[in-house]
Design an enzyme around this catalytic site. Structure first.
Site, mmCIF file in Angstrom:
data_model
loop_
_atom_site.group_PDB
_atom_site.id
_atom_site.type_symbol
_atom_site.label_atom_id
_atom_site.label_comp_id
_atom_site.label_asym_id
_atom_site.label_seq_id
_atom_site.Cartn_x
_atom_site.Cartn_y
_atom_site.Cartn_z
ATOM 1 N N ASP A 206 -45.012 27.676 19.148
ATOM 2 C CA ASP A 206 -44.595 26.459 20.217
ATOM 3 C C ASP A 206 -44.724 25.154 19.338
ATOM 4 O O ASP A 206 -45.528 25.550 18.356
ATOM 5 C CB ASP A 206 -45.586 27.003 21.054
ATOM 6 C CG ASP A 206 -44.931 26.209 22.504
ATOM 7 O OD1 ASP A 206 -43.707 25.846 22.405
ATOM 8 O OD2 ASP A 206 -45.616 26.618 23.709
ATOM 9 N N LYS B 149 -39.378 25.079 28.681
ATOM 10 C CA LYS B 149 -39.083 25.678 27.138
ATOM 11 C C LYS B 149 -39.904 26.876 27.807
ATOM 12 O O LYS B 149 -39.852 27.527 27.142
ATOM 13 C CB LYS B 149 -39.975 24.479 26.595
ATOM 14 C CG LYS B 149 -40.791 25.825 25.526
ATOM 15 C CD LYS B 149 -41.903 24.260 24.722
ATOM 16 C CE LYS B 149 -42.665 24.403 25.380
ATOM 17 N NZ LYS B 149 -43.212 23.817 24.901
ATOM 18 N N ARG C 60 -43.492 12.485 31.877
ATOM 19 C CA ARG C 60 -44.236 13.662 32.503
ATOM 20 C C ARG C 60 -43.835 14.078 33.863
ATOM 21 O O ARG C 60 -44.290 14.529 35.688
ATOM 22 C CB ARG C 60 -45.211 13.083 32.472
ATOM 23 C CG ARG C 60 -46.493 13.141 30.989
ATOM 24 C CD ARG C 60 -46.104 14.381 30.511
ATOM 25 N NE ARG C 60 -44.645 14.437 29.431
ATOM 26 C CZ ARG C 60 -44.229 15.318 28.874
ATOM 27 N NH1 ARG C 60 -44.586 16.640 29.613
ATOM 28 N NH2 ARG C 60 -43.387 15.661 29.019
#
Length: 744
Positions: free
Chosen positions: A219, A32, A601
């Site tokens: 964002d 992203k 993660r």
DNA sequence: TACGCCCCAGTTTTT
DNA sequence: CTGGGGCGTA
């Protein structure tokens, strides 16, 4: 710049779609930030758009700074002066220009939670709210929610005309807001709400920014609240050049007012919106990503998407049951040591938990083993008493109307201005409709204090007058040092014997360093900008990825980060999901998203651990294993056993030593617990034990038939074997999982 | 005014 | 078990 080569096709689409509304649904680890930075570079370099026409909003300073640096590396230094910042910084900047139109002064102070608390206590006292029936926390919560929803004090009061309790709270809201204004202060929520108010009441101001920001990017859009949504909408509704990026599956801040429908309804808001999904995950190995998918799939309220990894299947995630929270920490730390010996750096590990209180056990253990670690969260640097004290001095000098800080330090260090004196000064200020500092400057005239009191107050007044004068002559860092010396603050700490005070001195030294750094980096260093920076930063901003230390933090704090090896600990119903989550569907969905964030993660290795019993608030509790563990299919995970029967120990030779270390701890049965939790662990044939396997052993697999062991490798907590099956060819299997038996 | 004791509450927190 | 705040006493 050859974007086509740098980006995959969806990323490329996203980076080159510039005009009109665009929603980029970016799954975890889908590149992203890469897309956003290239998109901005593309706009500037290829489309000839002026960097000053852009507004890019993030939620953290860290994200903003990273994005800025990456854009600098693509388009050069002009990026430094672009509007790439957080909602709060952008809004503060806008307000500094025009907030006088709302009756505030441009040198307003930004109040953090602590300041809000003390102001609210004053409010409650003044409006005779009984702290037994109204908690200060509750009222702050109500006010915050109202502000996030853009409800003014009077609207709130009107809305709840017939509800006595809410009416009282409404009055507190009114008074609180009045006091903020008198203090020339804004709380965090005000920063957004007042900007919206400014735009709505002063169309010329709005018009100015509409024209300026021809392209707006947001964002982490899934984390916006209603006020932020409104702000973005006001800016973009005309030209519609709005690009929002986010992942509804990573919305984990509902409790703070984040409204997931902002992202889910983007296409309704902008009917001609393009939607681009980034579904290729470059971060996690297959088993980890699939584990995350299997949990998030259970949520109803989400956009349809499916993340697929570009990586190998990888190792299965490891589930470990510890008898106690202490044993859980022991296991995690030993495991870290073991993997470290295999060649990973400490900086590649993260221990993630649901609540900060869980960190303690891990810290203790890491410390004992001499493993470097860093703790994110807990008491933050700027929330330390000594830092708040020096900041309070600076604030009074910067904004003389500001009373919360004045009350904080008027008697720090001790100068005999106690509660009684303060009360008289405050009463007089209200009577005279003057601010308290003016009363203090002229205290004799008001004839409210005894001589002793007057002397004390005059001493303080002289200090502040002197500091105010020195503000013009000294740099911020010099001013800080001057205040610390002249007030005797430093001396008092230095003379103290306690190690706590010694560390306070160190912290103040660090604060001076921060001021020096600020002076170096700022174009025109000045006190109120420095204070604003302080008000709007957090610990995670200073998180240094290169430091070789194990990271401990909450799953919330970990959002946006990635680690090769992740331990998610405390996987128990009651803790994660927490007790309250289980009652409400939307809370449970948010908890699932949190689990999703935590799992995603991890790049290579993921552990999930739980404890059969743990200390919570000084009591021992027995929580069942987390439902989330059960939502992960068994073919993606492997159970490690810390203490159990002999046969199990043999299956996992590595875990044996943990079992031994835990002698004296009550033994128990995993399967029983799983059953108690209403879950069934798949019943598979008895697995082979490590000892029995040798190269060349003939084995039988329940599905693949007969074969021969051709290789055997010890890996973390398991043994990997390759079997040449007579009919099915070569297969690589995990010994603990594969239904194998030795045949003669 | 200042310290010490008792009682209470106690997720998550980019700003 | 912790930390913070309120309240009573020296």
């Amino acid at each position: 710049m050859e974007l086509e080569k740098l980006l995959n096709s969806e990323q490329y689409e996203a980076a080159t779609t510039i005009e009109g509304p665009l929603l980029i649904l970016a799954g975890a680890g889908s590149g992203k930030t890469r897309v956003l930075t290239y998109r901005i570079a593309h706009m500037i370099e290829e489309k000839g758009i002026s960097p000053y026409d852009l507004l890019a909003i993030t939620f953290t300073n860290k994200a903003a700074n990273e994005m800025k640096e990456r854009i600098v590396s693509l388009v050069g230094n002009v990026a430094h002066s672009m509007w790439i910042s957080t909602f709060h910084s952008s809004c503060a900047r806008i307000l500094r220009m025009d907030i006088d139109k709302l009756g505030y002064k441009s040198d307003f102070t930004i109040y953090d939670t602590y300041d809000q608390k003390s102001l609210m206590k004053q409010v409650m006292e003044q409006s005779n709210l009984d702290p037994k029936s109204f908690s200060e926390k509750e009222i702050r919560g109500v006010i915050s929610n109202a502000k996030n929803s853009l409800i003014t004090p009077f609207e709130y009061k009107k809305e709840h005309e017939h509800d006595y309790r809410k009416n009282r709270i409404a009055d507190a809201y009114i008074l609180y807001q009045k006091k903020l204004k008198e203090n020339n202060a804004l709380d965090f929520d005000d920063i957004i709400m007042k900007t919206v108010e400014l735009f709505e009441k002063h169309k010329d101001v709005l018009e100015k920014y509409r024209e300026k920001f021809k392209y707006v990017m947001v964002d982490e859009y899934q984390d916006t609240n209603h006020a932020q949504y409104k702000l973005v909408r006001l800016l973009t509704i005309e030209h519609k050049n709005i690009c929002v990026v986010g992942d509804d599956d990573q919305s984990i801040y509902k409790f703070r007012g984040a409204d997931i429908t902002n992202i889910l309804d983007f296409e309704k808001d902008f009917p001609d919106a393009r939607v681009i999904k980034l579904e290729k995950n470059y971060r996690s190995v297959g088993s980890i990503l699939n584990a995350a998918n299997s949990i998030i799939r259970m949520n109803d309220n989400r956009s349809d998407k499916n993340l697929i990894t570009t990586r190998d299947v990888g190792e299965k995630l490891k589930v470990y049951k510890a008898p106690t929270d202490v044993a859980e920490a022991m296991f995690v730390v030993s495991e870290i040591e073991k993997i470290y010996r295999d060649g990973r750096k400490y900086g590649e590990f993260a221990i993630l938990y649901r609540t900060n209180a869980q960190s303690r056990r891990f810290e203790e253990r890491l410390m004992k083993e001499g493993i470097p670690y860093r703790l994110i969260g807990g008491v933050k640097f700027y929330e330390r008493k000594e830092i708040k004290d020096i900041v309070a001095y600076l604030r009074i000098i910067s904004n003389p109307l500001e009373e919360v800080s004045l009350r904080r330090i008027i008697n720090v260090p001790k100068r005999s201005i106690g509660e009684a004196t303060l009360g008289k000064l405050s009463d007089r200020a209200i009577e005279a409709e003057e601010n308290m500092l003016d009363i203090i400057y002229d205290v004799e005239k008001h004839d409210i204090l005894t001589n002793r009191g007057i002397n004390a107050v005059n001493g303080f007044a002289d200090l502040i007058k002197d500091f105010t004068k020195k503000k013009e002559e000294l740099s911020v860092s010099e001013l800080v040092e001057y205040i610390l010396v002249e007030t005797g603050y430093l001396k008092e700490l230095e003379e103290s014997k306690s190690p706590e005070d010694l560390s306070r001195v160190e912290n103040l030294g660090e604060f001076v360093n921060l001021a020096i750094e600020y002076e170096k980096s700022a174009e025109e260093p000045n006190l109120f900008e420095f204070l604003e920076n302080i008000a709007l930063v957090s610990d995670i901003d200073s998180y240094d990825e290169d430091e070789d230390a194990v990271t401990l933090m909450t799953i919330h704090s970990a959002k946006g980060l990635e680690f090769p090896a992740v331990f998610i600990v405390g996987m128990e119903n009651g803790l994660f999901p927490s007790a309250g989550d289980l009652d409400s569907k939307s809370d449970l969905e948010e908890a699932r998203r949190l689990a999703y964030v935590g799992i995603t993660r991890a790049e290579d290795l993921l552990y999930m651990t739980y404890a059969e019993s743990r200390m919570v608030y000084g009591r021992t509790v027995n929580y069942p294993p987390s439902d989330f563990l059960m939502d992960i299919p068994n073919n993606l995970k492997v159970f490690l056993r810390g203490s159990k029967t002999k046969s199990r120990r043999k299956v996992n030779p590595h875990t044996l030593k943990y079992g031994e270390r835990q002698q004296g701890v009550k033994d128990f049965n995993l399967d029983e617990i799983l059953e108690r939790a209403g879950q069934i662990i798949d019943s598979k044939p008895k697995n082979l034990e490590n000892m029995e396997i040798e190269l060349g052993s003939k084995v039988k697999h329940s599905a693949f038939g007969e074969g021969t062991i051709v290789s055997k490798e010890d890996i973390t907590n398991d043994v990997k074997v390759t079997v040449a099956f007579d009919s099915k060819g070569l297969k690589t299997l995990m010994l603990s999982l594969a239904p194998l038996e030795v045949i003669d």
